[in-house]
Design an enzyme around this catalytic site. Sequence first.
Site, PDB file in Angstrom:
ATOM      1  N   LYS A   1       0.956  -1.158   0.158  1.00 48.20           N
ATOM      2  CA  LYS A   1      -0.022   0.188   0.112  1.00 48.20           C
ATOM      3  C   LYS A   1       0.833   1.100   0.176  1.00 48.20           C
ATOM      4  O   LYS A   1       1.302   1.690   1.060  1.00 48.20           O
ATOM      5  CB  LYS A   1      -0.920   0.082   1.256  1.00 48.20           C
ATOM      6  CG  LYS A   1      -2.036   0.958   0.986  1.00 48.20           C
ATOM      7  CD  LYS A   1      -2.546   1.728   2.201  1.00 48.20           C
ATOM      8  CE  LYS A   1      -1.799   3.182   2.589  1.00 48.20           C
ATOM      9  NZ  LYS A   1      -1.736   4.228   1.628  1.00 48.20           N
TER      10      LYS A   1
ATOM     11  N   GLY B   1       6.946   5.648   7.626  1.00 49.19           N
ATOM     12  CA  GLY B   1       6.173   6.899   7.778  1.00 49.19           C
ATOM     13  C   GLY B   1       6.259   7.881   9.089  1.00 49.19           C
ATOM     14  O   GLY B   1       7.455   7.734   9.738  1.00 49.19           O
ATOM     15  N   SER B   2       5.252   8.342   9.446  1.00 48.36           N
ATOM     16  CA  SER B   2       5.339   9.327  10.663  1.00 48.36           C
ATOM     17  C   SER B   2       5.405   8.602  11.902  1.00 48.36           C
ATOM     18  O   SER B   2       4.758   7.495  12.028  1.00 48.36           O
ATOM     19  CB  SER B   2       4.231  10.390  10.646  1.00 48.36           C
ATOM     20  OG  SER B   2       2.962   9.533  10.665  1.00 48.36           O
TER      21      SER B   2
ATOM     22  N   GLY C   1       3.096   5.359  12.909  1.00 56.30           N
ATOM     23  CA  GLY C   1       3.847   4.246  13.448  1.00 56.30           C
ATOM     24  C   GLY C   1       3.200   3.582  14.656  1.00 56.30           C
ATOM     25  O   GLY C   1       3.211   2.430  14.995  1.00 56.30           O
TER      26      GLY C   1
ATOM     27  N   GLU D   1       9.765   2.222  10.566  1.00 49.37           N
ATOM     28  CA  GLU D   1      10.878   3.244  10.399  1.00 49.37           C
ATOM     29  C   GLU D   1      10.106   4.755  10.199  1.00 49.37           C
ATOM     30  O   GLU D   1       9.355   4.937   9.524  1.00 49.37           O
ATOM     31  CB  GLU D   1      11.638   3.417   9.027  1.00 49.37           C
ATOM     32  CG  GLU D   1      12.667   2.161   8.997  1.00 49.37           C
ATOM     33  CD  GLU D   1      14.041   2.092  10.050  1.00 49.37           C
ATOM     34  OE1 GLU D   1      14.047   3.226  10.482  1.00 49.37           O
ATOM     35  OE2 GLU D   1      14.614   1.412  10.362  1.00 49.37           O
TER      36      GLU D   1
ATOM     37  N   CYS E   1      13.975  11.663   5.782  1.00 50.32           N
ATOM     38  CA  CYS E   1      13.937  11.238   7.247  1.00 50.32           C
ATOM     39  C   CYS E   1      15.435  11.529   7.734  1.00 50.32           C
ATOM     40  O   CYS E   1      15.337  11.609   8.947  1.00 50.32           O
ATOM     41  CB  CYS E   1      13.453   9.872   7.219  1.00 50.32           C
ATOM     42  SG  CYS E   1      14.150   8.871   6.389  1.00 50.32           S
TER      43      CYS E   1
ATOM     44  N   GLN F   1       1.628  20.087   3.356  1.00 58.33           N
ATOM     45  CA  GLN F   1       3.024  20.009   4.065  1.00 58.33           C
ATOM     46  C   GLN F   1       3.637  21.277   3.891  1.00 58.33           C
ATOM     47  O   GLN F   1       4.158  21.770   4.786  1.00 58.33           O
ATOM     48  CB  GLN F   1       3.902  19.056   3.106  1.00 58.33           C
ATOM     49  CG  GLN F   1       5.397  18.871   3.784  1.00 58.33           C
ATOM     50  CD  GLN F   1       5.432  18.297   4.877  1.00 58.33           C
ATOM     51  OE1 GLN F   1       4.699  17.225   5.398  1.00 58.33           O
ATOM     52  NE2 GLN F   1       6.143  18.820   5.817  1.00 58.33           N
TER      53      GLN F   1
ATOM     54  N   GLU G   1       9.707  17.203  14.368  1.00 59.93           N
ATOM     55  CA  GLU G   1      10.072  17.055  13.001  1.00 59.93           C
ATOM     56  C   GLU G   1       9.174  18.057  12.241  1.00 59.93           C
ATOM     57  O   GLU G   1       7.962  17.903  12.138  1.00 59.93           O
ATOM     58  CB  GLU G   1      10.171  15.409  12.571  1.00 59.93           C
ATOM     59  CG  GLU G   1      10.239  15.240  11.098  1.00 59.93           C
ATOM     60  CD  GLU G   1      10.172  13.690  10.707  1.00 59.93           C
ATOM     61  OE1 GLU G   1       8.905  13.436  10.516  1.00 59.93           O
ATOM     62  OE2 GLU G   1      11.294  13.247  10.197  1.00 59.93           O
TER      63      GLU G   1
END
Length: 479
Positions: free
Chosen positions: A170, A223-224, A228, A245, A279, A326, A381
Amino acid sequence: MFKNLIGGEWVEGARVSRNINPSDTRDVVGEYAQADAEQARQAIAAAAMAQHAWGLSTPQQRFDILDAAGTEILARKAELGDLLAREEGKTLPEAIGEVARAGNIFKFFAGEALRLQGDVIPSVRPGVGVEVTREPVGVVGLITPWNFPIAIPAWKIAPALAFGNAVVLKPADLVPGSAWALADILHRAGLPAGVFNLVMGRGSEVGQVLLDDRRVHAISFTGSVATGQRIAQACVARMAKFQLEMGGKNPMVVLDDADLDVAVHAAVNSGFFSTGQRCTASSRLIVTQGIHDRFVDAMAKKMQSLKVDDARKAGTDIGPVVDEKQLAQDLEYMAIGKSEGARLVTGGDAIERNADGAPGYYMRPALFTETTAAMRINREEIFGPVVSVLRAKDYDEALAMANDTEFGLAAGIATTSLKHASHFKRHSQAGMVMVNLPTAGVDYHVPFGGRKGSSYGPREQGRYAAEFYTTVKTSYTQA
Ligand code: NAD
């Protein structure tokens, strides 16, 4: 319209999503099928059907398919790089580099299929033999973010297939084009039906089905942090294997003895290339006081010379931010930084139209100074072209500041001192450490991943990928 791949067939979705070029929002890259929950379940069923035979396929079969996919990706890197730059907004050279990375990853894991090893160990009991072997985990669900539209799917798909697992991918909703191209290549490379399935769609719908369905044995996610954490909870609830990750707030330390050009090159590359949307980007520059002012002046000068423009135009240094949401987040952090008392040296403003008048999500790279470790701009972040400078008294204080974060993905140091470089490599609380190099930009054949809030579970890439995509069996035989 670009369709989903389920059980070896291209199928229409429940909805359609338009893939928009962030360099020119009038440009529609294509229309992509969006799967719903039922289609996600069909993809899982197809993978479950295909799993047994694929798990028994020979290493040679897996090598041939992965190697053919890698060859095609590399042969088409200019065309696929153009698609990637068009849908994501990183510059053309960066995008072509990412595609080449994906091709090389497939070739690397083609070889890994042949190299999978086990152990034969003498038993402590007489006449007994012990064998330790690695087997596929089963059906794996792969959930990927938008910022590396082909490399991240590649570094999950290639080891999954190499070690005999069936896959449901996905990809991120924002960048389905590169994932679709990859699915098309894999489909034509000769994979049996159902071994690889593509379901483009919403995380909350399609992604959630992957998390909750017991036929999916393992989930690999990038992802974020927020997503996660949700994934971890869902996987723990049904005891599925998982790997995460996530974000970073990566530091780069610049010491008084650094070569100024090396330090500025590494900091500009890490902070602003790929529009700061990596990242592994360095968003905290921790600079000792003897070089601080010279470093800030050189940074500002270099930043002002960078060309922010259409990602696919020759000479562009920084493409657009990926989308409106974003960009709004980046601008919000600009306002937060100012309200926290940071000094804006340069950049930070949105540019509504590029040099050719095309509307896009452009932003000038921003540098804050006089920042403190407690500021939100140094703790959260941002994921955009926004970097802060923190002033440190000496190396010891710089190291402590570098480690003062919930994250631990990458960390860098610019220094000509072997003593400090060696000490930093040993004491940095990050999964990847770079000396006199940008924190972003890593090799494809070695482990990738972090510590603390950045990562969870076994490392990705290189030989270490086998930890996640295989399960160990210990067999005892009485002769
Ligand atoms: P995101 O968490 O919003 O989305 C990632 C993926 O998860 C997408 O495919 C999304 O559709 C899916 N998703 C969302 N909700 C879900 C749910 N409930 N169930 C299942 N899946 C769901 O992240 P993003 O905005 O696409 O990517 C940016 C983030 O990725 C940044 O935080 C960045 O640091 C991180 N990132 C980390 C690495 C790394 O290796 N550490 C690499 C690249 C990006």
